[in-house]
Design an enzyme around this catalytic site. Structure first.
Site, PDB file in Angstrom:
ATOM      1  N   LYS A 197       2.872  -3.809   6.260  1.00  0.00           N
ATOM      2  CA  LYS A 197       2.992  -3.922   4.817  1.00  0.00           C
ATOM      3  C   LYS A 197       4.429  -3.753   4.217  1.00  0.00           C
ATOM      4  O   LYS A 197       4.957  -4.569   3.436  1.00  0.00           O
ATOM      5  CB  LYS A 197       2.128  -2.898   3.940  1.00  0.00           C
ATOM      6  N   SER A 206       0.907  -1.233   0.219  1.00  0.00           N
ATOM      7  CA  SER A 206       0.037  -0.036   0.212  1.00  0.00           C
ATOM      8  C   SER A 206       0.904   1.270   0.038  1.00  0.00           C
ATOM      9  O   SER A 206       1.903   0.979   0.664  1.00  0.00           O
ATOM     10  CB  SER A 206      -1.002  -0.285   1.373  1.00  0.00           C
ATOM     11  N   TYR A 211      -0.280  -0.508  10.328  1.00  0.00           N
ATOM     12  CA  TYR A 211      -0.729  -0.931   8.728  1.00  0.00           C
ATOM     13  C   TYR A 211       0.556  -1.090   7.847  1.00  0.00           C
ATOM     14  O   TYR A 211       0.887  -2.111   7.181  1.00  0.00           O
ATOM     15  CB  TYR A 211      -2.324  -0.527   8.303  1.00  0.00           C
TER      16      TYR A 211
END
Lengths: 322, 322
Positions: free
Chosen positions: B151, B123, B147
């Site tokens: 990632k 992302s 997050y």
């Protein structure tokens, strides 16, 4: 101030313990207790003005981690790791010790809720692959070894655990440490200390690369001074990235040998045999050496002023007597 | 060709399954079997010319992973993750699913020894903090969420498992996907689809930022086309870094609304209410939008030609009938 060095039995851990013993304080407070933890019982520290405990700790085991990462500990040095060649040969060991081991320490610190300062030693092995020179503070980490990968993951965890307020973390990417005391090891970089250390001790050494081979160096003495300062940087000055290069200097093999000659006379250099080793060359020529550690320099960390200093530090600190 | 989509029940997984069903082949070979795996039973694919299995899989559980990552699988799409806000609220869940879950899939693939192609969705949340604009292929990953951290760690693992020859991995950093079908969710970026989707469906929507707010977008249709191409790039063209930005385009809110008006007339835009939301603004204004995905463009991945296309794709692919 209660300090724990995980990896306290290694070259850097032992030198850091010695510096803390001589200084007696950290982050503006007298050190009340120092714990040296390692897989095997670390050697104790001579003449420490505070109690020192030496203990075994296997960071791959959360129960073992919990015995040394206790709520009294205010500063944790997380130096323990298996090195590059080992992690490359034994992938599982690298993942277990370098990745899960670091995570075990961070999870334990988080569970305690005491928000300790955690100083993590990363490595310039996080750099590699297709990134442009010079390496800047904002250059992509593109490790080409499992060791470098595991160190880069450790950095990301140090940042996120700090951002979440679980720890007050800082990470420093160590240059190649030279002149490293002791014996040669199986690291491809081993010769970068051997070609100086052995001749200074009156022994022969082999140089497997050309004299124009450049690399990025720091003395052990400066390294531990920087690790001490690294724990003392106010958190608010670290910004949104708590991991950075530790300053070093780029020198060629010719320059480091000339520095040895300038300090110790012409005899040691005569003990170097030049013997090209293609396999060593293949590895070390993939490494990066043009690094610009602007952030850590601004924060007060320093490199050696000259390689003559590295030679002098070895003679003063480490050369075996007799 | 045997394909597995982990996260096959999500918006991207379902659209990818639909594209694979329409195309019928991947990497130059007819698809013989497709498995959609997700925490809950994923919806099946309509009109697939090959058998499709829908199965439950919890990537946080290695035993569950082993039931869907089998030796027959040649291409694994690893899309499963908990999203930004969830991982921020529940740190343990993010570590368990996004970090350990990805590691479980990679470890299972390694244990099989079949060297599957693994396509990992990262992302643009890996970008943040103090890095200069624009974001280039060699810009440091400095995530400011758990997050994004998880990632970025997944990317490092994809690279190292590929370098070691355990998998043939590739990772793509997804832009904000718009116009996303379905209902608003709790992501701070939710409005970037809502202000278009709801008006196109004849409903009101709230825009919490100014019309000059810029962001980096990609349509769902292009996203899954890129994921398909991403599996097909020859390994030797990926070089020493197998993770890269997926192309997108930077548009302001005004530009995306003008695009809607150009395609669907002036009525939908009248359904947007402008209501500044400082908390949403605080989050989204920390995001990066000036990205230059040179590498993936060179490798044949593409962005939308215009935001009018994003609007048309929504009307063609997703607008509810009636």
């Amino acid at each position: 101030m209660n300090v724990l060095i995980i990896g306290g039995g290694g070259v850097v851990g032992q030198k850091l313990a010695g510096l803390l013993a001589r200084t007696g304080s950290l982050r503006g407070q007298p050190i009340g207790h120092l714990t040296l933890a390692d897989l095997n019982d670390p050697a104790p520290v001579a003449d420490a003005p505070f109690p020192v405990t030496c203990t075994r700790c296997d960071i791959a085991d959360p129960v073992s981690v919990a015995t040394c990462v206790t709520e009294e500990v205010q500063v944790i040095y997380l130096l323990a790791a298996i090195v590059s060649a080992h992690a490359e040969e034994d992938f599982d060991a690298g993942m277990r010790i370098n990745l899960m081991g670091s995570l075990n320490v961070l999870e334990r610190a988080r569970a305690l809720g005491t928000k300790p300062v955690v100083v993590f030693t990363s490595s310039i092995a996080v750099y590699g692959g297709e990134v442009p020179d010079p390496i800047l503070d904002h250059t992509y980490l593109n490790p080409q070894t499992s060791y470098g990968t595991q160190k880069a993951i450790g950095e990301l965890l140090i940042n996120d655990y700090s951002r979440k307020g679980f720890i007050d973390g800082r990470g420093f990417r160590l240059p190649t440490i030279s002149v490293r005391p002791g014996k040669p090891n199986r690291a491809a970089s081993s010769f970068m200390s051997s070609i100086l250390r052995e001749p200074l001790n009156g022994q022969e050494a082999i140089c497997p690369v050309d004299e124009d081979f450049p690399h990025y160096y720091l003395s052990p003495r400066k390294c531990v001074e920087n690790l001490m300062k690294g724990a003392e940087i106010p958190a608010e000055e670290l910004g949104q990235n708590r991991c950075m290069m530790m300053p070093g200097r780029m020198w060629t093999i010719r320059q480091v040998i000339d520095a040895m000659t300038a300090v110790a006379g012409p005899e040691p250099a005569k003990l170097i045999r030049w013997e090209a080793q293609p396999e060593i060359q293949r590895i070390v020529k993939g490494w990066r050496f043009d690094l610009r550690p602007e952030k850590s320099l601004k924060l007060g960390l320093t490199a050696d002023a000259s390689f003559e200093d590295n030679i002098r530090y070895y003679l003063e600190d480490d050369k075996p007597v007799g």
